[in-house]
Design a protein around this motif. Structure first.
Motif, PDB file in Angstrom:
ATOM      1  N   LEU A   1       0.803  -1.224   0.000  1.00  0.00           N
ATOM      2  CA  LEU A   1       0.000   0.000   0.000  1.00  0.00           C
ATOM      3  C   LEU A   1       0.835   1.273   0.000  1.00  0.00           C
ATOM      4  O   LEU A   1       0.453   2.269  -0.623  1.00  0.00           O
ATOM      5  N   GLY A   2       1.964   1.270   0.694  1.00  0.00           N
ATOM      6  CA  GLY A   2       2.695   2.509   0.930  1.00  0.00           C
ATOM      7  C   GLY A   2       3.046   3.278  -0.326  1.00  0.00           C
ATOM      8  O   GLY A   2       2.763   4.484  -0.440  1.00  0.00           O
ATOM      9  N   TRP A   3       3.665   2.628  -1.298  1.00  0.00           N
ATOM     10  CA  TRP A   3       4.099   3.346  -2.506  1.00  0.00           C
ATOM     11  C   TRP A   3       2.919   3.785  -3.348  1.00  0.00           C
ATOM     12  O   TRP A   3       2.971   4.835  -4.009  1.00  0.00           O
ATOM     13  N   LYS A   4       1.837   3.017  -3.302  1.00  0.00           N
ATOM     14  CA  LYS A   4       0.648   3.387  -4.071  1.00  0.00           C
ATOM     15  C   LYS A   4      -0.022   4.623  -3.475  1.00  0.00           C
ATOM     16  O   LYS A   4      -0.414   5.553  -4.201  1.00  0.00           O
ATOM     17  N   LEU A   5      -0.161   4.632  -2.152  1.00  0.00           N
ATOM     18  CA  LEU A   5      -0.776   5.771  -1.491  1.00  0.00           C
ATOM     19  C   LEU A   5       0.071   7.032  -1.696  1.00  0.00           C
ATOM     20  O   LEU A   5      -0.467   8.123  -1.963  1.00  0.00           O
ATOM     21  N   ALA A   6       1.383   6.906  -1.601  1.00  0.00           N
ATOM     22  CA  ALA A   6       2.258   8.052  -1.819  1.00  0.00           C
ATOM     23  C   ALA A   6       2.140   8.562  -3.245  1.00  0.00           C
ATOM     24  O   ALA A   6       2.093   9.780  -3.486  1.00  0.00           O
ATOM     25  N   ALA A   7       2.068   7.656  -4.224  1.00  0.00           N
ATOM     26  CA  ALA A   7       1.951   8.074  -5.626  1.00  0.00           C
ATOM     27  C   ALA A   7       0.644   8.806  -5.871  1.00  0.00           C
ATOM     28  O   ALA A   7       0.609   9.813  -6.608  1.00  0.00           O
ATOM     29  N   VAL A   8      -0.438   8.341  -5.277  1.00  0.00           N
ATOM     30  CA  VAL A   8      -1.740   9.003  -5.446  1.00  0.00           C
ATOM     31  C   VAL A   8      -1.718  10.378  -4.784  1.00  0.00           C
ATOM     32  O   VAL A   8      -2.196  11.374  -5.353  1.00  0.00           O
ATOM     33  N   LEU A   9      -1.169  10.485  -3.591  1.00  0.00           N
ATOM     34  CA  LEU A   9      -1.119  11.768  -2.895  1.00  0.00           C
ATOM     35  C   LEU A   9      -0.229  12.779  -3.628  1.00  0.00           C
ATOM     36  O   LEU A   9      -0.515  13.984  -3.604  1.00  0.00           O
ATOM     37  N   ARG A  10       0.814  12.326  -4.291  1.00  0.00           N
ATOM     38  CA  ARG A  10       1.670  13.220  -5.068  1.00  0.00           C
ATOM     39  C   ARG A  10       1.038  13.616  -6.389  1.00  0.00           C
ATOM     40  O   ARG A  10       1.537  14.504  -7.080  1.00  0.00           O
ATOM     41  N   GLY A  11      -0.020  12.932  -6.797  1.00  0.00           N
ATOM     42  CA  GLY A  11      -0.630  13.183  -8.086  1.00  0.00           C
ATOM     43  C   GLY A  11       0.034  12.444  -9.224  1.00  0.00           C
ATOM     44  O   GLY A  11      -0.240  12.712 -10.398  1.00  0.00           O
ATOM     45  N   ASP A  12       0.891  11.474  -8.906  1.00  0.00           N
ATOM     46  CA  ASP A  12       1.587  10.705  -9.932  1.00  0.00           C
ATOM     47  C   ASP A  12       0.782   9.519 -10.438  1.00  0.00           C
ATOM     48  O   ASP A  12       1.160   8.897 -11.438  1.00  0.00           O
ATOM     49  N   ALA A  13      -0.289   9.165  -9.751  1.00  0.00           N
ATOM     50  CA  ALA A  13      -1.087   7.995 -10.127  1.00  0.00           C
ATOM     51  C   ALA A  13      -2.554   8.288  -9.833  1.00  0.00           C
ATOM     52  O   ALA A  13      -2.876   9.093  -8.947  1.00  0.00           O
ATOM     53  N   PRO A  14      -3.470   7.639 -10.553  1.00  0.00           N
ATOM     54  CA  PRO A  14      -4.894   7.862 -10.303  1.00  0.00           C
ATOM     55  C   PRO A  14      -5.326   7.191  -9.005  1.00  0.00           C
ATOM     56  O   PRO A  14      -4.721   6.193  -8.573  1.00  0.00           O
TER      57      PRO A  14
END
Length: 534
Positions: A333-346
């Motif tokens: 979960l960690g890298w996915k949540l960080a990517a979403v919060l940064r706007g790098d992933a949907p």
């Protein structure tokens, strides 16, 4: 108890005197999973608030058996080496039927890995190390003890929480609410979510015993010993592990009709321990009587509320799948949540956490249930099958594969799931990283140290890797304008081959494999792993 339970300080939160700004992530529960989640996010620059209703680490050793994969994840989080130094390393397990050993097994028979198959380390040490690691991120981790979440509401684009403290109640808002509040999750209960599975009626006694004399006898190296119907506990099963500080974990099956209050007393427990250790002096450090379930949520993502660890799934303690499974949850979960919060992933990328980890927890529950059913037969036919298997196992190797006293935790494969690009290689897409020693310009290192925490392209053999935004590069047995290493003793080449390029996700799973350094194909695979097609 042997451990010094020093309480952590309570600090009156700012929310009692005025509104707080909306938090990117609120983590409920400061056990090993919640604390590790906060450290993981902090290492990626994401702020989190951790709320816990207590102010000490876990009472009793609780989870003690940490697998190689979990140690590799903790290595990335900065506490793996400390755990290894304190923990008791083991890899050999012995199975007994009655007084006779019927066979033994080696969980890590090959060299060339930074971490062993397992260490034993009490949960309170793991929590202590993670609290102390959290303090390395004062601007990113806000850890609040004696802050109990008593209500929450998902508002669609955020979650509103009500928090109770010794000084009163306050509210706050979070973009994402991560529920790490354990098997009895108040979050899950407030949401009235079904937690389906199998409840086992057998009771088990856990005892932590402090003693200077090893009950392993002539075996100096710590091992895992499991008995079916031992002479000291007729008709039931027993398990013995060593922990640090001369603490030994003993598990005894007691049967379904046990009265837990009567059994968890010194009058009952001390005679049982003497049956095992004889006249050797010992001290009871902690004990508990329990029965357990194997159960999970159907989905781990419910709007802005994310369930991680025991709040999402529970298993029997045999096989070391509970705490280790929870650590693999947060790693996913960690890298996915960080990517979403940064706007790098949907935001849809968060849904793949549920897809991948419900798969992993279902695999754990299947193995855990099989082990428990073998240990506690539910019918005369099941009992006959088990007894015959145990009788045959002492003489015939084929029968040993049928014995199940808790097949030990292994990471699951994500092969064929949405974020992986299909391919064929010695380590296929979906598999988790297999460690190997490396030698570079700055000395010796390990593959897990060079790959985890970011998308990384690893080329094995003589091939140049293209430079792609968002992807780190390393070469093994090659040379380039990026970090390159030699495969120490050839382990990396034996494990990965000498003709492939692997793209690893930040959590160490292979998401694609290539035979040529095609920049467009590699970019497409990385974008797919970031949820572009969702």
């Amino acid at each position: 108890m042997a451990y010094d339970y020093a309480p952590y300080p309570y600090i009156s939160p700012p929310g009692l005197s005025g509104p707080e700004p909306r938090h990117p992530v609120v983590i409920v529960g400061a056990g090993p999973i919640g604390l590790a989640m906060a450290v993981d996010l902090a290492q990626q620059g994401v702020k989190s608030l951790v709320l816990d209703d207590n102010n000490v680490v876990s009472v009793g050793s609780r989870a003690i058996c940490w697998s190689k994969r979990t140690l590799e994840i903790f290595d990335r989080l900065g506490v793996g080496e400390r755990m290894l130094e304190k923990g008791v390393t083991w890899k050999v397990g012995r199975q007994f039927h009655g007084k006779d050993e019927i066979y033994s097994f080696d969980l890590l028979p090959e060299p060339g890995h930074k971490y062993p198959a397992f260490i034993n380390l009490q949960q309170y040490y793991v929590e202590q190390y993670l609290v102390e690691r959290s303090q390395d991120f004062p601007d990113l981790i806000d850890l609040r003890f004696l802050n109990k979440v008593i209500d929450h509401t998902d508002r669609g684009d955020h979650v509103e929480l009500t928090v109770e403290t010794p000084d009163g109640t306050y509210t706050l808002e979070a973009e994402w609410y991560v529920a790490c509040d354990g098997a009895g999750s108040a979050t899950r209960q407030r949401m009235n979510l079904a937690f389906d599975g199998q409840t086992f009626e057998e009771h088990f006694l856990i005892v932590d015993v402090e003693m200077e004399t090893s009950p392993f006898g002539d075996h100096d190296t710590p091992e895992r010993w499991f008995w079916f119907a031992p002479p000291f506990h007729p008709g039931q099963s027993a398990l013995l592990h060593k922990q640090p500080d001369n603490i030994y974990r003993i598990d005894l099956q007691l049967g379904p009709d046990t009265n837990p209050k009567e059994e968890a007393t010194e009058e009952k427990v001390i005679p049982r321990i003497k049956q095992i250790v004889g006249d050797a002096p010992f001290r009871l450090d902690w004990m508990s009587v329990y029965k357990f379930r194997c159960a999970k949520l159907d989905r781990f993502v419910h709007g802005r509320v994310l369930f991680v660890g025991d709040s999402a799934h529970v298993v029997s303690p045999f096989g070391a799948r509970g705490g280790n499974g929870g650590v693999q949850d947060l790693d996913n979960l960690g890298w996915k949540l960080a990517a979403v919060l940064r706007g790098d992933a949907p935001p849809a990328l968060i849904e793949t956490y549920s897809e991948e980890r419900t798969h992993g927890s279902a695999e754990n529950i299947l193995n855990s249930s099989r082990a428990t059913n073998f240990m506690t037969p539910k019918s005369p036919i099941e009992a006959l099958f088990r007894d015959e298997v145990l009788t045959l196992a002492g003489r015939h190797p084929f029968a040993r594969r049928l014995i199940n006293s808790g097949r030990l935790s292994l990471p699951c494969s994500l092969e064929g799931m949405a974020l992986q690009t299909a391919g064929d290689a010695p380590v296929p897409p979906g598999a988790v990283i297999t460690d190997a020693p490396l030698t570079g310009a700055n000395g010796d290192t390990w593959l897990i140290r060079e790959v985890q925490g970011q998308f990384t392209l690893v080329g094995f053999g003589d091939r140049a890797l293209p430079q792609i935004d968002g992807i780190a590069r390393i070469g093994i047995n090659s040379r380039g304008d990026y970090p390159c290493f030699d495969a120490t003793d050839g382990h990396a080449i034996r494990r990965y081959g000498n003709a492939h390029i692997y793209l690893f996700r930040p959590d160490g799973h292979v998401c694609a494999v290539f035979t040529t350094p095609d920049a467009a194909a590699i970019t497409a695979a990385m974008k797919n792993a970031m949820g572009a097609a969702l």
